[in-house]
Design a protein around this motif. Structure first.
Motif, mmCIF file in Angstrom:
data_model
loop_
_atom_site.group_PDB
_atom_site.id
_atom_site.type_symbol
_atom_site.label_atom_id
_atom_site.label_comp_id
_atom_site.label_asym_id
_atom_site.label_seq_id
_atom_site.Cartn_x
_atom_site.Cartn_y
_atom_site.Cartn_z
ATOM 1 N N GLY A 40 1.622 2.401 -4.461
ATOM 2 C CA GLY A 40 1.548 1.005 -4.066
ATOM 3 C C GLY A 40 2.489 0.145 -4.895
ATOM 4 N N THR A 41 2.267 -1.151 -4.865
ATOM 5 C CA THR A 41 3.238 -2.086 -5.445
ATOM 6 C C THR A 41 3.278 -2.076 -6.967
ATOM 7 O OG1 THR A 41 1.582 -3.848 -5.267
ATOM 8 C CG2 THR A 41 3.183 -3.652 -3.477
ATOM 9 N N GLU A 42 2.291 -1.482 -7.619
ATOM 10 C CA GLU A 42 2.299 -1.424 -9.084
ATOM 11 C C GLU A 42 3.016 -0.171 -9.578
ATOM 12 O OE1 GLU A 42 1.379 -3.961 -11.017
ATOM 13 O OE2 GLU A 42 1.102 -4.950 -9.090
ATOM 14 N N VAL A 74 12.156 -2.821 0.424
ATOM 15 C CA VAL A 74 11.645 -3.271 1.718
ATOM 16 C C VAL A 74 12.793 -3.476 2.710
ATOM 17 C CG1 VAL A 74 10.601 -5.240 2.919
ATOM 18 C CG2 VAL A 74 9.485 -4.258 0.913
ATOM 19 N N LEU A 75 13.863 -4.122 2.264
ATOM 20 C CA LEU A 75 15.011 -4.337 3.153
ATOM 21 C C LEU A 75 15.632 -3.011 3.574
ATOM 22 C CD1 LEU A 75 16.885 -7.359 1.511
ATOM 23 C CD2 LEU A 75 15.460 -7.367 3.566
ATOM 24 N N CYS A 118 4.541 -1.343 2.133
ATOM 25 C CA CYS A 118 3.271 -1.928 1.691
ATOM 26 C C CYS A 118 3.417 -3.245 0.933
ATOM 27 C CB CYS A 118 2.471 -0.925 0.868
ATOM 28 S SG CYS A 118 3.255 -0.393 -0.667
ATOM 29 N N PRO A 119 4.546 -3.539 0.241
ATOM 30 C CA PRO A 119 4.650 -4.860 -0.404
ATOM 31 C C PRO A 119 4.488 -6.019 0.570
ATOM 32 C CG PRO A 119 6.337 -3.418 -1.275
ATOM 33 C CD PRO A 119 5.686 -2.687 -0.131
ATOM 34 N N THR A 124 1.773 -11.541 -3.326
ATOM 35 C CA THR A 124 2.818 -11.995 -4.253
ATOM 36 C C THR A 124 4.230 -11.704 -3.751
ATOM 37 O OG1 THR A 124 2.775 -9.915 -5.494
ATOM 38 C CG2 THR A 124 1.268 -11.655 -6.209
ATOM 39 N N PHE A 125 4.352 -10.924 -2.693
ATOM 40 C CA PHE A 125 5.677 -10.587 -2.173
ATOM 41 C C PHE A 125 6.193 -11.733 -1.302
ATOM 42 C CE2 PHE A 125 8.609 -8.661 0.881
ATOM 43 C CZ PHE A 125 9.441 -7.951 0.027
#
Length: 220
Positions: A40-42, A74-75, A118-119, A124-125
């Protein structure tokens, strides 16, 4: 009185990044993509550097912090998945079966680690960043077109929406938490094939609730 001739100022050439620098950046993004799927994001940046085969200094030279790295991942994933969707559309226009090109797209998206998006579900994204919005709009248009063509051809059950496809694709391509599931990859395409067979018409049951759209997912 004669005027002095105007001399053109030489244009400054922007140096192109060295090939090894480009490769390092690509390795960092690829490593971060894998760790996003797993953690995940962490995601731990030290582990990103280790998997990429670079030092921490190289990672921070390319990405100032975790947020910038997540933005770029992500991009990258969004653009790659969109490229697959647009190639699938071109194949459908060339006469290939609309459901089979959709099937091919789903498997290709799984290989791109679409779970690394997932971000986008993290508060916060920055989902409103212009680059992210443009990239997601392009992805949305391509997938909606794919789904629409399969619906129009009577090959995809009518109660399935774009969001349904994307939620299932994300869930089926992410391992369960814990190190015991590191061999998960060998099951992904098998389970995706089972899922896709369930999307074909005629439907064998009625789905509860309403079909999900990508806009629904953005608002959650």
């Amino acid at each position: 009185m004669a005027t002095a001739p105007v001399t053109e100022q030489p244009q400054r050439r922007v140096p192109r990044p060295r090939a090894d620098a480009v490769r390092n950046r690509e390795r960092i993004v690829a490593a971060a993509r894998e760790l996003l799927v797993e953690h995940g994001t962490e995601l731990p940046l030290d582990e990103v550097a280790r998997r990429a085969g670079v030092g921490n200094a190289t990672l921070y030279r390319n990405f100032k912090d975790r947020s910038e790295l997540l933005h770029h991942v992500v991009l990258t994933v969004t653009d790659h998945v969109t490229d697959h969707a647009e190639r699938a559309l071109a194949a459908e226009e060339a006469g290939e079966d609309s459901f089979e090109v959709l099937r091919g797209f789903v498997h290709a998206a799984a290989d791109e680690r679409i779970g690394a998006l997932c971000p986008l579900l993290n508060a916060t994204f920055d989902k409103d960043h212009p680059e992210v919005v443009a990239s997601l709009d392009r992805l949305t248009a391509a997938i909606e077109d794919l789904i629409g063509r399969a619906h129009a051809a009577g090959r995809l059950r009518p109660d399935v929406g774009v969001g349904d496809l994307m939620v299932a694709l994300s869930q089926l391509t992410r391992p369960l938490p814990g190190t015991a599931c590191l061999g998960f990859d060998r099951y992904v395409h098998r389970h995706l094939q089972l899922f896709l067979d369930g999307l074909m018409t005629p439907a064998r049951s009625e789905l509860p609730g309403e079909a999900a759209t990508l806009e629904d997912l953005r608002q959650d």
